[in-house]
Design an enzyme around this catalytic site. Sequence first.
Site, PDB file in Angstrom:
ATOM      1  N   CYS A   1      -5.356   5.806   6.257  1.00 40.69           N
ATOM      2  CA  CYS A   1      -5.857   7.235   5.632  1.00 40.69           C
ATOM      3  C   CYS A   1      -5.074   7.795   4.841  1.00 40.69           C
ATOM      4  CB  CYS A   1      -6.488   7.984   6.980  1.00 40.69           C
ATOM      5  SG  CYS A   1      -7.517   6.897   8.178  1.00 40.69           S
TER       6      CYS A   1
ATOM      7  N   GLY B   1      -8.605   6.318   1.683  1.00 36.81           N
ATOM      8  CA  GLY B   1      -9.918   6.286   2.123  1.00 36.81           C
ATOM      9  C   GLY B   1     -10.877   7.012   2.011  1.00 36.81           C
TER      10      GLY B   1
ATOM     11  N   ASN C   1      -2.900   8.977   9.922  1.00 40.90           N
ATOM     12  CA  ASN C   1      -2.691   7.821   9.537  1.00 40.90           C
ATOM     13  C   ASN C   1      -2.383   7.081  10.335  1.00 40.90           C
ATOM     14  OD1 ASN C   1      -1.357   6.311   6.632  1.00 40.90           O
ATOM     15  ND2 ASN C   1      -3.186   5.551   7.629  1.00 40.90           N
ATOM     16  N   GLY C   2      -2.677   5.958  10.246  1.00 37.33           N
ATOM     17  CA  GLY C   2      -2.661   4.702  11.679  1.00 37.33           C
ATOM     18  C   GLY C   2      -3.443   4.434  12.421  1.00 37.33           C
TER      19      GLY C   2
ATOM     20  N   TYR D   1      -0.993  -4.234  -0.917  1.00 42.04           N
ATOM     21  CA  TYR D   1      -2.258  -3.828  -1.938  1.00 42.04           C
ATOM     22  C   TYR D   1      -2.635  -1.895  -2.088  1.00 42.04           C
ATOM     23  CZ  TYR D   1      -7.452  -2.750  -1.484  1.00 42.04           C
ATOM     24  OH  TYR D   1      -8.341  -2.160  -1.394  1.00 42.04           O
TER      25      TYR D   1
HETATM   26  P1  5GP Z   1     -11.248 -11.274   0.387  1.00 39.13           P
HETATM   27  O1  5GP Z   1     -12.227 -11.128  -1.225  1.00 39.13           O
HETATM   28  O2  5GP Z   1     -10.081 -12.329  -0.005  1.00 39.13           O
HETATM   29  O3  5GP Z   1     -11.371 -11.487   1.657  1.00 39.13           O
HETATM   30  O4  5GP Z   1     -10.477  -9.675   0.190  1.00 39.13           O
HETATM   31  C1  5GP Z   1      -9.251 -10.280  -0.918  1.00 39.13           C
HETATM   32  C2  5GP Z   1      -9.254  -8.954  -2.087  1.00 39.13           C
HETATM   33  O5  5GP Z   1      -9.563  -7.977  -1.680  1.00 39.13           O
HETATM   34  C3  5GP Z   1      -7.900  -8.792  -2.949  1.00 39.13           C
HETATM   35  O6  5GP Z   1      -8.923  -8.587  -4.146  1.00 39.13           O
HETATM   36  C4  5GP Z   1      -7.470  -7.806  -2.576  1.00 39.13           C
HETATM   37  O7  5GP Z   1      -7.094  -6.478  -3.258  1.00 39.13           O
HETATM   38  C5  5GP Z   1      -8.423  -7.031  -1.311  1.00 39.13           C
HETATM   39  N1  5GP Z   1      -8.648  -6.120  -0.345  1.00 39.13           N
HETATM   40  C6  5GP Z   1      -7.063  -6.603   0.554  1.00 39.13           C
HETATM   41  N2  5GP Z   1      -7.244  -5.686   1.564  1.00 39.13           N
HETATM   42  C7  5GP Z   1      -7.741  -5.100   1.590  1.00 39.13           C
HETATM   43  C8  5GP Z   1      -8.973  -3.226   1.775  1.00 39.13           C
HETATM   44  O8  5GP Z   1      -7.960  -3.377   2.944  1.00 39.13           O
HETATM   45  N3  5GP Z   1      -9.474  -3.366   1.412  1.00 39.13           N
HETATM   46  C9  5GP Z   1     -10.785  -3.118   0.606  1.00 39.13           C
HETATM   47  N4  5GP Z   1     -11.327  -3.117  -0.502  1.00 39.13           N
HETATM   48  N5  5GP Z   1     -10.190  -4.582  -0.453  1.00 39.13           N
HETATM   49  C10 5GP Z   1      -8.501  -5.189   0.036  1.00 39.13           C
HETATM   50 MG    MG Z   2      -8.201  -6.949  -5.685  1.00 47.24          MG
END
Ligand code: 5GP
Ligand code: MG
Length: 472
Positions: free
Chosen positions: A8, A36, A111-112, A252
Site C-alpha cells: 500500500c 494501491g 503499508n506492509g 517493480y
Molecule cells: P506475470 O505475467 O509473470 O505473472 O507477471 C509479470 C508482469 O507483471 C511483469 O510485467 C511485471 O511488471 C508485472 N508485475 C510484477 N509484480 C506485480 C504486482 O505485484 N502487481 C501487478 N499488477 N503486476 C506485477
Molecule cells: Mg510489467
Amino acid sequence: MGYLAEECGVFGVYNNTAIDSAQMGYFALQALQHRGQDGAGMVVSDGKHAALVKNIGLVTDVFHPGELDALSGKKYMIGHVRYATSGATNVLNTQPLVMRYQDGFLALAHNGHLVNSKALSRSLRDIGVLFQTDMDTEVLAHLIARSHAADMPGKIAEMMAVVYGSYALVIMDRNHVYGVRDPWGIRPLCIGRMENGTYILSSESCALDVIGAQFVRDVAPGEIVSIGPDGLRSYPQPQRSGGGICLFEYVYFARPDSTIDGVSVYESRFRAGQLLAQVAPVEADIVAGVPDSALSAAQGYANASGIPYGDVLVKNRYIGRTFIQPGQRAREMAVRLKLSVLRGQVEGKRVLLVDDSIVRGTNSIIIAKMLRNAGAKEVHMRISSPPVRFPCHFGINTPNQKQLIGAGQSVEDVRKLLGLDSLAYLPLEKLEESVKGSSCGYCTGCFDGHYPMNLAVCRRKCALQPKTKEGR
Ligand code: 5GP
Ligand code: MG
C-alpha cells in the site's frame, strides 16, 4: 480470521501553512496511486475531532468535491491507498483506521504485512478485545491503545517490541502525526519539509514533489518520528539484523521518480538493464521494454549493448485492474486490451524484449505470441531481476509457490513454455549491484528464500507487551 497481505501507500502531514491538509493529501495520494488501486482514505483533524472519508476505488473516485470540502481547513491528516491482494475488498477493510481510546482518538494507516498477527489477535481476543476488520493493522491499534507507556512514542515502541513483519505506518493522535518504520526496514517511508516548517511523511518521495515539499531523509529502520507543533522529533528503536528494504520496490513496485534509501529507482533500473546486457548479450535488431515498469531497464540494456532502443508495445493507459474470468481466452484478451504491438517495429526483426520480472508467466507467454503474430523473426526476453522462486510474506502480491513459474522449473523449461528464442534473468548479485548504495541492506526473500526473520518461529510469537511503569 483471514488476514490480508497488502502492499500500500501511506502519507501524513502536520501543516503550518495556509494550504489545506486535505488538499495536500488528495494530490499526494494520487501520486501514490500506483501502490494501491483498491481503496483510499484520509482522516483529518484540528486536534479535537477526527473526520474520516474512505472507500473502495481510486483516489479520484473516493474523494468528491463535497467530501473534500467536509475535510478542509484542518491542520493535520494521514491517508492511505490500498492494494488488496487477498480477502474482501469492502469499505470496512479500507484505511485509515480510526478508534477511540483513553486519550481521545487514534488513527492508523499501514503499508506492509505482519507475520504474527494471527497469534497476537488470538491472545488479544482471549482477553476480550473485539475486532471489527480483517486487517492486521487493527492488531497494531489495539496494542498501542493497551500500552501503559507514558507517551505515544513509548506506546508505539511497546507495540514494535512484540510485532514481527513489515510495516511502514502513519499514526495520528490529538497532537501529532507519527511515522514508524519496521526494525528490518522492509517497507519504505520518507520525510519531507516545506519552506515554512510543515513536515510530511510519505511512502515514496514522488508524492513530495507533487506538493512542492523538499525531501529531508528516509525514516530509519526501527525509527519512530513525530511531527507536530514542536517540529520533527526522532525516537530511534533497536534495528533488527538480517533485513533491509524490499528489492521488489526497486524492481517493480515504486515509481521511477522516487528515491528510496538513497537510491534513485530510475537509476537502479537503468543500471540493472546495463548489467543485464553485460551478463546476457544477444544479437537483435531492436531493444524494447514492456511498459511501463520495464522501460528504464530496457533503456539501460540498449545503452550498454549498442542495440537501438525502440517502442514495440503501446499501453492503454486507461485500463486499471481488469476483472478476468477464468480461462486462457479471457486472459489473452485482457493482455491485448492493455498492450498492443507496433507491427512496423517488429516485422521481420529480431526483437529483444526486456521485462522487470516474471511472476506467473501469464503476461510473457501472451506477449511473445503477439510479437510473433505481428511478424517478429525472433523473440528474445531479458528479465531485469532473478526468477521469483519464493512467496513474499511481507506485502508483495506474489502467489503461492506452485503458481510461480520460476519456482520449480529451469530457465530452459520456462523459455520453452513461453515460446521464446532465448530467455535470461539478471543474477541476484547483479541486481544488488544495481541498487548499491542503499543505506539499510535488502530483503531478497522472493528471489532466494532468505527472509529477514525465521517465519516458523515468528508466526507463533504472541507475547503481549510488558506493562512496565515507563513503558520502555
Ligand atoms: P506475470 O505475467 O509473470 O505473472 O507477471 C509479470 C508482469 O507483471 C511483469 O510485467 C511485471 O511488471 C508485472 N508485475 C510484477 N509484480 C506485480 C504486482 O505485484 N502487481 C501487478 N499488477 N503486476 C506485477
Ligand atoms: Mg510489467
